[in-house]
Design an enzyme around this catalytic site. Structure first.
Site, PDB file in Angstrom:
ATOM      1  N   GLU A 170       0.852  -1.142  -0.112  1.00 23.49           N
ATOM      2  CA  GLU A 170      -0.022   0.003   0.058  1.00 23.49           C
ATOM      3  C   GLU A 170       0.845   1.262  -0.042  1.00 23.49           C
ATOM      4  O   GLU A 170       0.292   2.462  -0.053  1.00 23.49           O
ATOM      5  CB  GLU A 170      -0.947  -0.162   1.208  1.00 23.49           C
ATOM      6  CG  GLU A 170      -2.084  -1.082   1.405  1.00 23.49           C
ATOM      7  CD  GLU A 170      -3.179  -1.006   0.322  1.00 23.49           C
ATOM      8  OE1 GLU A 170      -3.661   0.017   0.283  1.00 23.49           O
ATOM      9  OE2 GLU A 170      -3.595  -2.072  -0.381  1.00 23.49           O
ATOM     10  N   HIS A 211      16.465  10.771  14.457  1.00 23.39           N
ATOM     11  CA  HIS A 211      15.678  11.592  15.319  1.00 23.39           C
ATOM     12  C   HIS A 211      14.183  10.898  15.325  1.00 23.39           C
ATOM     13  O   HIS A 211      13.476  10.926  16.074  1.00 23.39           O
ATOM     14  CB  HIS A 211      15.868  12.767  15.090  1.00 23.39           C
ATOM     15  CG  HIS A 211      15.066  13.969  15.953  1.00 23.39           C
ATOM     16  ND1 HIS A 211      15.493  15.015  16.264  1.00 23.39           N
ATOM     17  CD2 HIS A 211      13.833  13.755  16.532  1.00 23.39           C
ATOM     18  CE1 HIS A 211      14.572  15.846  17.042  1.00 23.39           C
ATOM     19  NE2 HIS A 211      13.848  14.752  17.174  1.00 23.39           N
TER      20      HIS A 211
HETATM   21  P1  13P Z   1       9.258  19.458  22.269  1.00 24.80           P
HETATM   22  O1  13P Z   1       8.974  19.033  23.822  1.00 24.80           O
HETATM   23  O2  13P Z   1       9.920  20.919  22.632  1.00 24.80           O
HETATM   24  O3  13P Z   1       8.156  19.515  21.695  1.00 24.80           O
HETATM   25  O4  13P Z   1      10.321  18.841  21.659  1.00 24.80           O
HETATM   26  C1  13P Z   1      10.216  17.538  21.774  1.00 24.80           C
HETATM   27  C2  13P Z   1      10.887  16.596  20.388  1.00 24.80           C
HETATM   28  O5  13P Z   1      10.511  15.832  19.917  1.00 24.80           O
HETATM   29  C3  13P Z   1      12.106  17.847  19.647  1.00 24.80           C
HETATM   30  O6  13P Z   1      12.481  17.419  18.585  1.00 24.80           O
HETATM   31 ZN    ZN Z   2      11.700  15.052  18.128  1.00 25.80          ZN
END
Ligand code: 13P
Ligand code: ZN
Length: 273
Positions: A170, A211
C-alpha cells in the site's frame, strides 16, 4: 458547553492519545500542530484569554499571517494531553507580519509551544502553498523503526523511498511522491526548520536522521495515517533485516508501476530503476 465539546479540540486530543498509544512519544518526544479554519477560530474564540506577549520565531512566512494554530507545549508529554489539555497544549495566534506568535489559550501552568515550532511553521507555509491551502496538519514523532533505518541506509530520498515502497504494497499508493531525508542536525532551531521545509515543498513526509519523522496532511486522520503507514513499513523493513535470512523476493519496479497504474497515482519516476 466547554472548549472540549468542540470537534477540532476532541480530534486533536484524541490524536495525541493515539500517538502515545503507538509508542511514538517517549517522555516529551514529538509535537503536533494544527492550522485552524476560520470557522474553528470563531467556535474557539469565546474561550480565548487576554493574549500573552508576542514572541519572535526566528522564521517568517507571508502566507501564515494572522493564522491560528493548536500546538503541543515544549517539554510536555503526549501521555498527559488527554488528562489535562489546558496544561499541555495551547492555541497560538500569528501576528500580521508572520514572524511571531502569542498564546491565546492553554499552557495554564506556564510554558511555550514546542521547540520545533519554527520547523512546524515553515512546513505549514510550504505545504499550504503546495496544496492550495488544503494542508492543515504537521506532525512530528519518534517512531523507532524509521529511526533505526537511518543507521543502516544511505541518507538519500531515493534509498528511503524505495525501501519503504518495497516493504508494504500500500505504501506507493499512500505516499506516491516518496519521502525526503534530512541529515542529522541539531533539533529545535531555524537551520533544521529551513532544511526540512525545503524538502516538504516536494514531499509530504521528511525523515530526520537518528531522530524521527515529520508528516503533513489536510486533516488529523490523514497525517496520523501517513505516520502510521511509514512506521509500519519501516517495521517490516527492520524485521526482514533482522531475520538473518536472505531476501528471496521483493516488490520490483515493474510491480510498483503496475500498482501506480491500477490506483491512478503518479510515482516519482526518478526513484524507479
Ligand atoms: P518539544 O518538547 O519542545 O516539543 O520537543 C520534543 C521533540 O521531539 C524535539 O524534536
Ligand atoms: Zn523530536
Amino acid at each position: 458547553m466547554s472548549i472540549y465539546d468542540i470537534p477540532v479540540m476532541q480530534g486533536y486530543i484524541r490524536m495525541c492519545e493515539d500517538g502515545w498509544n503507538q509508542g511514538w512519544h517517549e517522555r516529551n518526544g514529538g509535537n503536533l500542530t494544527y492550522r485552524m479554519t476560520e470557522e474553528e477560530v470563531c467556535q474557539l474564540r469565546p474561550y480565548f484569554r487576554t493574549p500573552g506577549e508576542w514572541v519572535n520565531m526566528g522564521v517568517q512566512a507571508d502566507n501564515l499571517c494572522g493564522e491560528y494554530f493548536i500546538a503541543t507545549g515544549s517539554g510536555k508529554y503526549f501521555r498527559n494531553v488527554s488528562l489535562a489539555p489546558q496544561d499541555n497544549i495551547c492555541i497560538l495566534e500569528i501576528n500580521e507580519t508572520g514572524d511571531s506568535w502569542r498564546i491565546v489559550w492553554g499552557l495554564e501552568k506556564g510554558g511555550r509551544p514546542t521547540s520545533e515550532f519554527p520547523s512546524h511553521f515553515l512546513n505549514h507555509s510550504v505545504r499550504k502553498a503546495a496544496t492550495d491551502g488544503k494542508n492543515r496538519v504537521i506532525y512530528h514523532a519518534h517512531p523507532a523503526n524509521v529511526i533505526a533505518m537511518t543507521y543502516i541506509l544511505p541518507l538519500t530520498d531515493k534509498a528511503f523511498t524505495r525501501a519503504l515502497w518495497q516493504s508494504a504494497t500500500e505504501c506507493p499508493v499512500v505516499f506516491p511522491g516518496g519521502v525526503g531525508v534530512v541529515e542529522w542536525m541539531v533539533p529545535g532551531g531555524a537551520e533544521i526548520a529551513l532544511a526540512t521545509s525545503k524538502l516538504m515543498a516536494e514531499y509530504d513526509a521528511a525523515v530526520w536522521a537518528h531522530h524521527g519523522l515529520f508528516v503533513s496532511g489536510p486533516d488529523l486522520d490523514t497525517a496520523f495515517g501517513l505516520m502510521h503507514t511509514i512506521e509500519k513499513a519501516a517495521e517490516i523493513f527492520m524485521l526482514v533485516q533482522n531475520s538473518g535470512k536472505p531476501v528471496l523476493q521483493t516488490i520490483f519496479d515493474e510491480d510498483l508501476r503496475a500498482i501506480a497504474k491500477e490506483f491512478g497515482v503518479t510515482l516519482k519516476e526518478e526513484f524507479l530503476d
